[in-house]
Design a protein around this motif. Structure first.
Motif, PDB file in Angstrom:
ATOM      1  N   ASP A  35       1.026  -1.463   0.145  1.00 55.64           N
ATOM      2  CA  ASP A  35      -0.017   0.034  -0.198  1.00 55.64           C
ATOM      3  C   ASP A  35       0.765   1.678   0.048  1.00 55.64           C
ATOM      4  O   ASP A  35       1.472   1.476   0.938  1.00 55.64           O
ATOM      5  CB  ASP A  35      -0.767  -0.279   1.604  1.00 55.64           C
ATOM      6  CG  ASP A  35      -1.504   1.284   1.640  1.00 55.64           C
ATOM      7  OD1 ASP A  35      -1.365   1.743   0.078  1.00 55.64           O
ATOM      8  OD2 ASP A  35      -2.294   1.528   2.200  1.00 55.64           O
ATOM      9  N   PHE A  36       0.584   2.095  -0.735  1.00 52.62           N
ATOM     10  CA  PHE A  36       2.014   3.104  -0.978  1.00 52.62           C
ATOM     11  C   PHE A  36       1.221   5.053  -0.796  1.00 52.62           C
ATOM     12  O   PHE A  36       1.981   5.842  -1.305  1.00 52.62           O
ATOM     13  CB  PHE A  36       2.121   2.630  -2.647  1.00 52.62           C
ATOM     14  CG  PHE A  36       2.973   2.466  -2.807  1.00 52.62           C
ATOM     15  CD1 PHE A  36       4.758   1.972  -2.444  1.00 52.62           C
ATOM     16  CD2 PHE A  36       2.612   0.932  -3.487  1.00 52.62           C
ATOM     17  CE1 PHE A  36       5.902   0.559  -2.646  1.00 52.62           C
ATOM     18  CE2 PHE A  36       3.750  -0.127  -4.169  1.00 52.62           C
ATOM     19  CZ  PHE A  36       5.050  -0.545  -3.840  1.00 52.62           C
ATOM     20  N   THR A  37      -0.438   4.524  -0.267  1.00 48.79           N
ATOM     21  CA  THR A  37      -0.826   5.259  -0.044  1.00 48.79           C
ATOM     22  C   THR A  37      -0.301   6.503   0.629  1.00 48.79           C
ATOM     23  O   THR A  37      -0.767   7.727   0.726  1.00 48.79           O
ATOM     24  CB  THR A  37      -2.509   5.338   0.089  1.00 48.79           C
ATOM     25  OG1 THR A  37      -2.777   4.416   1.223  1.00 48.79           O
ATOM     26  CG2 THR A  37      -3.155   5.174  -1.467  1.00 48.79           C
ATOM     27  N   ALA A  38       0.515   6.185   1.646  1.00 46.65           N
ATOM     28  CA  ALA A  38       0.862   6.503   2.777  1.00 46.65           C
ATOM     29  C   ALA A  38       2.672   6.341   2.824  1.00 46.65           C
ATOM     30  O   ALA A  38       2.579   6.312   2.162  1.00 46.65           O
ATOM     31  CB  ALA A  38       0.537   5.812   4.239  1.00 46.65           C
ATOM     32  N   ILE A  56       8.330   0.662  -7.505  1.00 44.44           N
ATOM     33  CA  ILE A  56       8.230   0.886  -5.650  1.00 44.44           C
ATOM     34  C   ILE A  56       9.042   2.264  -5.557  1.00 44.44           C
ATOM     35  O   ILE A  56       7.744   3.331  -5.616  1.00 44.44           O
ATOM     36  CB  ILE A  56       8.964   0.017  -5.161  1.00 44.44           C
ATOM     37  CG1 ILE A  56       9.735  -1.990  -5.325  1.00 44.44           C
ATOM     38  CG2 ILE A  56       9.522   0.493  -3.790  1.00 44.44           C
ATOM     39  CD1 ILE A  56       9.929  -2.278  -4.392  1.00 44.44           C
ATOM     40  N   ALA A  57       9.767   2.582  -6.596  1.00 44.41           N
ATOM     41  CA  ALA A  57      10.066   4.193  -6.218  1.00 44.41           C
ATOM     42  C   ALA A  57       9.161   5.036  -6.812  1.00 44.41           C
ATOM     43  O   ALA A  57       8.424   6.138  -7.045  1.00 44.41           O
ATOM     44  CB  ALA A  57      11.288   4.647  -6.669  1.00 44.41           C
ATOM     45  N   ARG A  58       8.430   4.476  -8.578  1.00 42.82           N
ATOM     46  CA  ARG A  58       7.581   5.584  -9.010  1.00 42.82           C
ATOM     47  C   ARG A  58       6.470   5.679  -7.998  1.00 42.82           C
ATOM     48  O   ARG A  58       5.886   5.917  -8.722  1.00 42.82           O
ATOM     49  CB  ARG A  58       7.205   4.926 -10.104  1.00 42.82           C
ATOM     50  CG  ARG A  58       6.316   4.824 -11.553  1.00 42.82           C
ATOM     51  CD  ARG A  58       7.091   4.844 -12.647  1.00 42.82           C
ATOM     52  NE  ARG A  58       5.828   3.450 -11.893  1.00 42.82           N
ATOM     53  CZ  ARG A  58       4.544   2.968 -12.109  1.00 42.82           C
ATOM     54  NH1 ARG A  58       3.574   4.874 -12.370  1.00 42.82           N
ATOM     55  NH2 ARG A  58       3.298   2.566 -12.087  1.00 42.82           N
ATOM     56  N   ARG A  59       5.916   4.298  -7.033  1.00 43.95           N
ATOM     57  CA  ARG A  59       4.385   4.519  -6.457  1.00 43.95           C
ATOM     58  C   ARG A  59       4.945   5.126  -5.040  1.00 43.95           C
ATOM     59  O   ARG A  59       4.067   5.310  -4.759  1.00 43.95           O
ATOM     60  CB  ARG A  59       4.027   2.859  -7.007  1.00 43.95           C
ATOM     61  CG  ARG A  59       3.633   1.622  -7.671  1.00 43.95           C
ATOM     62  CD  ARG A  59       3.291   0.595  -7.523  1.00 43.95           C
ATOM     63  NE  ARG A  59       3.090  -0.570  -8.476  1.00 43.95           N
ATOM     64  CZ  ARG A  59       1.971  -1.112  -8.891  1.00 43.95           C
ATOM     65  NH1 ARG A  59       1.591  -1.382  -7.877  1.00 43.95           N
ATOM     66  NH2 ARG A  59       1.840  -2.106  -9.555  1.00 43.95           N
ATOM     67  N   SER A  64       8.260   8.504   1.940  1.00 43.48           N
ATOM     68  CA  SER A  64       8.904   7.493   2.012  1.00 43.48           C
ATOM     69  C   SER A  64      10.762   7.596   2.204  1.00 43.48           C
ATOM     70  O   SER A  64      10.649   8.228   1.630  1.00 43.48           O
ATOM     71  CB  SER A  64       7.749   6.172   1.042  1.00 43.48           C
ATOM     72  OG  SER A  64       7.178   5.756   1.050  1.00 43.48           O
ATOM     73  N   ARG A  65      11.119   6.048   2.312  1.00 45.70           N
ATOM     74  CA  ARG A  65      12.147   5.520   2.213  1.00 45.70           C
ATOM     75  C   ARG A  65      12.336   4.070   1.885  1.00 45.70           C
ATOM     76  O   ARG A  65      11.344   3.723   2.673  1.00 45.70           O
ATOM     77  CB  ARG A  65      12.874   5.522   3.678  1.00 45.70           C
ATOM     78  CG  ARG A  65      12.715   6.790   4.488  1.00 45.70           C
ATOM     79  CD  ARG A  65      13.867   8.317   4.348  1.00 45.70           C
ATOM     80  NE  ARG A  65      15.379   7.816   4.008  1.00 45.70           N
ATOM     81  CZ  ARG A  65      16.290   7.696   5.053  1.00 45.70           C
ATOM     82  NH1 ARG A  65      15.910   8.210   6.284  1.00 45.70           N
ATOM     83  NH2 ARG A  65      16.981   6.766   4.525  1.00 45.70           N
TER      84      ARG A  65
END
Ligand SMILES: C[S@@+](CC[C@H](N)C(=O)[O-])C[C@H]1O[C@@H](n2cnc3c(N)ncnc32)[C@H](O)[C@@H]1O
Length: 211
Positions: A35-38, A56-59, A64-65
């Motif tokens: 879940d990339f929303t946060a 992953i970096a795109r999404r 994020s880290r």
């Protein structure tokens, strides 16, 4: 980029363990587990030339880290150049067993997700145990915190190496060379039913079904 990967495989076949990077389908399957929303703290073991890393970096959220653990120095140089302009991403040319030290150095307490493409099946028993125990300890005690692996065999699940996780779900991704199991080990069961040790032959599926 595939050429660099192939070169590194020829140089070190037992560490790199694959001649071509993951397919787009596999990459989407793996990223789809998060879940990339946060803002999230994510560690990636064995990013290789960065095919999963880029997705992953795109999404991922701008706060994020993403901590990358890659043993191969040339692949690390390539990753560092690729993500030089992205302060969320850090490249660590070290064994992923060092995750606890790297988290402490970065003043981070836990990971939300840990993604792994390293060849667990050819690791020595003690190394495997160390990595899996550190991985479990580093995950946040939260409902969605998960260790997500893609592997040719489902031995981590089938042989009970991940029994300390509360729950596991597997699916089979045929659209990859070679086809791979994608298994998600959750730290908390959270109402999910089957235990992480299920799937004796490595093909018993929960949740997402086989593909
Ligand atoms: C099969 S390749 C996967 C590469 C890429 N993630 C992909 O999907 O195409 C495995 C990678 O894991 C790295 N690796 C193997 N053991 C490792 C370890 N203990 N810690 C960090 N990286 C490791 C290898 O150098 C190699 O780049």
């Amino acid at each position: 980029m595939s050429a660099l990967f192939l070169k590194r495989f020829i140089r070190n076949p037992f560490k790199v363990a694959s001649i071509v990077p993951s397919s787009r389908t596999l990459i989407r399957r793996v990223s789809g587990k998060m879940d990339f929303t946060a803002p999230r703290v994510i560690a990636e073991y064995g990013p290789g030339e960065g095919c999963h890393t880029r997705e992953i970096a795109r999404r991922m959220h701008r706060e994020s880290r993403l901590l990358l653990f890659e043993l191969d120095p040339q692949l690390c140089t390539h990753l560092s150049a690729q993500f030089a302009g992205d302060p969320r991403v850090s490249v660590h040319n070290t064994d992923c067993a060092r995750l606890p030290d790297v988290l402490a150095e970065a003043m981070l307490t836990h990971c939300d997700y840990i993604v792994s493409g390293i060849p667990f099946s050819i690791l020595e028993k003690e190394k495997k145990r160390e990595i899996l125990s550190n991985t479990h300890a580093a995950l946040k005690p939260a409902p969605d915190s998960a260790f997500i692996i893609y592997q040719v065999t489902n031995e981590l699940r089938a042989r009970g190496h991940c029994n300390h996780f509360a729950h596991a779900e597997s699916e089979y991704c045929l659209v990859n060379l070679p086809p791979m199991f994608v298994t998600t080990f959750y730290k908390q069961a959270n109402g999910r039913t089957a235990h992480a040790g299920n799937g004796k032959n490595g093909r018993r599926m929960n949740g997402n079904g086989a593909h």
